[in-house]
Design an enzyme around this catalytic site. Sequence first.
Site, PDB file in Angstrom:
ATOM      1  CG  HIS A 175     -25.555  -4.919  43.573  1.00 29.07           C
ATOM      2  ND1 HIS A 175     -26.557  -4.213  42.837  1.00 29.07           N
ATOM      3  CD2 HIS A 175     -26.003  -6.105  43.852  1.00 29.07           C
ATOM      4  CE1 HIS A 175     -27.616  -5.339  43.082  1.00 29.07           C
ATOM      5  NE2 HIS A 175     -27.379  -6.552  43.731  1.00 29.07           N
ATOM      6  CB  SER A 296       1.612  10.512  33.079  1.00 27.65           C
ATOM      7  OG  SER A 296       1.536  11.844  33.133  1.00 27.65           O
ATOM      8  CE  LYS A 302      -1.576   7.801  36.884  1.00 31.30           C
ATOM      9  NZ  LYS A 302      -2.439   8.732  36.208  1.00 31.30           N
ATOM     10  CD  GLU A 309      -7.172   3.885  30.760  1.00 31.08           C
ATOM     11  OE1 GLU A 309      -7.477   5.113  30.894  1.00 31.08           O
ATOM     12  OE2 GLU A 309      -5.714   3.735  30.910  1.00 31.08           O
TER      13      GLU A 309
END
Length: 478
Positions: A175, A296, A302, A309
């Site tokens: 979970h 970024s 970043k 992804e």
Amino acid sequence: MATKPGSKKNESEKASERSSEKLWGGRFAESTAASVEDFSASIHYDSRLYRYDIAGSKAHATMLANNGMLSKEELRLIVEGLSRIEQEIDSGDFEFKKELEDIHMNIEKALADRIGPAGAKLHSARSRNDQIALDLKLYLRDQCDRFADLLDDVRRGFVLLARTYLGRVMPGYTHMQRAQPVLISHHMLAYFEMFSRDRERLLDSRKRINICPLGGAAMAGTGLPIEREQVAELLGFDGVTANSMDTAGDRDFAIEFVFCCTQIQLHLSRLSEELVLWAGSEFDFVAIGDRFCTGSSIMPQKKNPDIPELIRGKSGRVVGSLMALLTLVKGLPLTYNRDLQEDKEPVFDAVDTVSASLSMMAELLENLEFNTEKMAEATKTGFMTATDLADYLVLKDVPFREAHGIVGRVVGFCIEQDCELVDLNLGQMQQFSPVIDKDVYEVLTVDGSIQSRISTGGTSLQRVEEALRVAEKQVGIA
Ligand code: ARG
């Protein structure tokens, strides 16, 4: 339609000339509309199958010659002509024609143009319906072997990580909550299992791919004297299909292959999800090498995990390909229907997407560094040895349900006191159960917990080392 010399041909006159070029042009008085040619052509994607189409034609021609339907000379002309066409396609010198619809007719027409009458005999006892099934099966058979290798690269990646981090601990989750401490290697080998099943599934689907459809002809078989088993043997098939009608309409094998691809991509996607989470500062469990991250355009600080992804994102299109194929066959009556031409693009897209994702993941695994301190630190909070305390009570003859209740109350007390289980002294523990003794502290440590999990498939060092050795053997390490 006659064209006056010197006059400009209009579209319909040009189409009429094209129609007379068509291999099936005989019964047609009118030429195909240009819009219909545009809409129905598949050559812009099925040209990918040329190697298999040519190999299939060579085997078919050889069988025809063996059975008296082609002379030796005709066979020689056909085989040489096909080889020349293959070379031209290889080197980019072959001109594919949309008006010839698909790969089969492009190659057959080119052959007839080059070698004359012998070329026109090649299509005896064959239909494009069994021919396309053949091409697709030969293509997918190669893809199965290629994917097995790609999966091995990924499996090897997990084995190397499991060996590198052997003995190091991390939290295991259910979970998405810290559940029980595990070895990092155990987590890595969980993925090894997933990709091992994928490989097995793919090689199992290969068995059903590797049955030769050629000779099913249009759908009812043929009256010409052919020997299907001979073609099958020449092409390395394990046998021939049993029913010509089924053969013409069957795409189960393609659907099954794309399902195997989908399952692989979903496994990659779940792994990617973990890597994205772990790379974030909330977890800080893993550093992904700079070579595999991007920055970024606005936020200078970043470092983004774009590769996992993208792999996660690409699972959508692979599932989409599977859906497309399933829906494609849903309402199809027997046998061949032109709808089936729509099978190629989803198959090719699944092949391209999943193979690219597998190679990226194999490379990515070589560029991961686990933050073992952070991971170990994370096992120390969250009462992760609560199950061990319950098991301790069970071993002292407390029924498990009762033990569960006792430990639940201990945890509740710890939450109140803002401490962990190990922080309680023996007196405090004994308030919850008199059978608790000072040996309890051995089971409350992370190491004690992990070491105790000696059941088959469990996370104790001993079990994980055994599993790792088996895995290493499977991927040819040590
Ligand atoms: N291009 C077709 C396909 O991909 C080949 C079979 C065509 N057969 C036919 N009867 N039109 O399915």
